[in-house]
Write a protein that holds these residues in place. Structure first.
Motif, PDB file in Angstrom:
ATOM      1  N   SER A  84       0.826  -1.206   0.000  1.00 20.64           N
ATOM      2  CA  SER A  84       0.000   0.000   0.000  1.00 20.64           C
ATOM      3  C   SER A  84       0.858   1.252   0.000  1.00 20.64           C
ATOM      4  O   SER A  84       0.572   2.218  -0.715  1.00 20.64           O
ATOM      5  N   GLY A  85       1.926   1.227   0.788  1.00 22.71           N
ATOM      6  CA  GLY A  85       2.802   2.401   0.850  1.00 22.71           C
ATOM      7  C   GLY A  85       3.398   2.763  -0.497  1.00 22.71           C
ATOM      8  O   GLY A  85       3.475   3.944  -0.861  1.00 22.71           O
ATOM      9  N   SER A  86       3.807   1.763  -1.260  1.00 22.94           N
ATOM     10  CA  SER A  86       4.371   2.057  -2.582  1.00 22.94           C
ATOM     11  C   SER A  86       3.305   2.609  -3.521  1.00 22.94           C
ATOM     12  O   SER A  86       3.575   3.515  -4.323  1.00 22.94           O
ATOM     13  N   LEU A  87       2.080   2.092  -3.434  1.00 18.97           N
ATOM     14  CA  LEU A  87       1.000   2.625  -4.274  1.00 18.97           C
ATOM     15  C   LEU A  87       0.664   4.059  -3.896  1.00 18.97           C
ATOM     16  O   LEU A  87       0.430   4.903  -4.772  1.00 18.97           O
ATOM     17  N   TYR A  88       0.663   4.366  -2.610  1.00 22.96           N
ATOM     18  CA  TYR A  88       0.429   5.749  -2.189  1.00 22.96           C
ATOM     19  C   TYR A  88       1.539   6.657  -2.712  1.00 22.96           C
ATOM     20  O   TYR A  88       1.281   7.746  -3.223  1.00 22.96           O
ATOM     21  N   GLY A  89       2.767   6.187  -2.568  1.00 24.66           N
ATOM     22  CA  GLY A  89       3.898   6.988  -3.049  1.00 24.66           C
ATOM     23  C   GLY A  89       3.838   7.241  -4.542  1.00 24.66           C
ATOM     24  O   GLY A  89       4.077   8.367  -5.004  1.00 24.66           O
ATOM     25  N   LEU A  90       3.519   6.220  -5.311  1.00 28.51           N
ATOM     26  CA  LEU A  90       3.412   6.381  -6.763  1.00 28.51           C
ATOM     27  C   LEU A  90       2.287   7.342  -7.132  1.00 28.51           C
ATOM     28  O   LEU A  90       2.424   8.128  -8.077  1.00 28.51           O
ATOM     29  N   THR A  91       1.190   7.305  -6.397  1.00 30.28           N
ATOM     30  CA  THR A  91       0.072   8.207  -6.659  1.00 30.28           C
ATOM     31  C   THR A  91       0.500   9.665  -6.524  1.00 30.28           C
ATOM     32  O   THR A  91       0.061  10.526  -7.286  1.00 30.28           O
ATOM     33  N   PHE A  92       1.373   9.932  -5.568  1.00 29.56           N
ATOM     34  CA  PHE A  92       1.808  11.304  -5.313  1.00 29.56           C
ATOM     35  C   PHE A  92       3.109  11.661  -6.022  1.00 29.56           C
ATOM     36  O   PHE A  92       3.783  12.616  -5.652  1.00 29.56           O
ATOM     37  N   GLY A  93       3.448  10.891  -7.063  1.00 25.41           N
ATOM     38  CA  GLY A  93       4.611  11.228  -7.876  1.00 25.41           C
ATOM     39  C   GLY A  93       5.940  10.811  -7.282  1.00 25.41           C
ATOM     40  O   GLY A  93       6.969  11.394  -7.610  1.00 25.41           O
TER      41      GLY A  93
END
Length: 125
Positions: A84-93
């Motif tokens: 989840s953390g990586s997906l959140y990070g990718l969402t925010f560039g």
């Protein structure tokens, strides 16, 4: 460890609700649809594994702090952080190297479920 896992389940669950609300109300129209979908997937997996971790706590209360349950809880917590953390990070560039972290997190979550299966097989009726 039971107390720690209960705390982590509550932390993941509460933050999952906040992140989900933010995604539904704060991100729509601000990020690309594919990123919003990835974000939602991160929230979904976080919430599911918060509940799964709560289940591990309940099993530990019933069966004791067996090694396989301790491993299960650790893998669920680490898996959520990575997946989840990586997906959140990718969402925010975030940096591109987060992309390969997502499947590692998924494998970690799968490992948690495998550890839970091992715990079940080791039970004496």
């Amino acid at each position: 460890m039971t107390k720690l896992y209960l705390f982590l389940a509550a932390l993941l669950g509460g933050s999952g609700v906040m992140l989900g609300a933010f995604g539904a109300h704060g991100l729509r129209g601000r990020v690309a649809d594919n990123l919003l979908e990835a974000y939602r997937t991160g929230v979904l997996y976080q919430m599911l594994h918060a509940l799964a971790l709560l289940g591990v706590v309940l099993l530990m209360q019933h069966w004791g702090e067996r090694t396989a349950l301790l491993v299960t809880g650790a893998l669920f917590a680490i898996g959520v952080l990575l997946f989840s953390g990586s997906l959140y990070g990718l969402t925010f560039g975030g940096p591109r190297w987060l992309g390969p972290v997502t499947p590692l997190g998924g494998l970690t979550l799968i490992g948690g479920w495998a550890a839970l299966a091992i715990a079940a097989l080791r039970l004496s009726e």
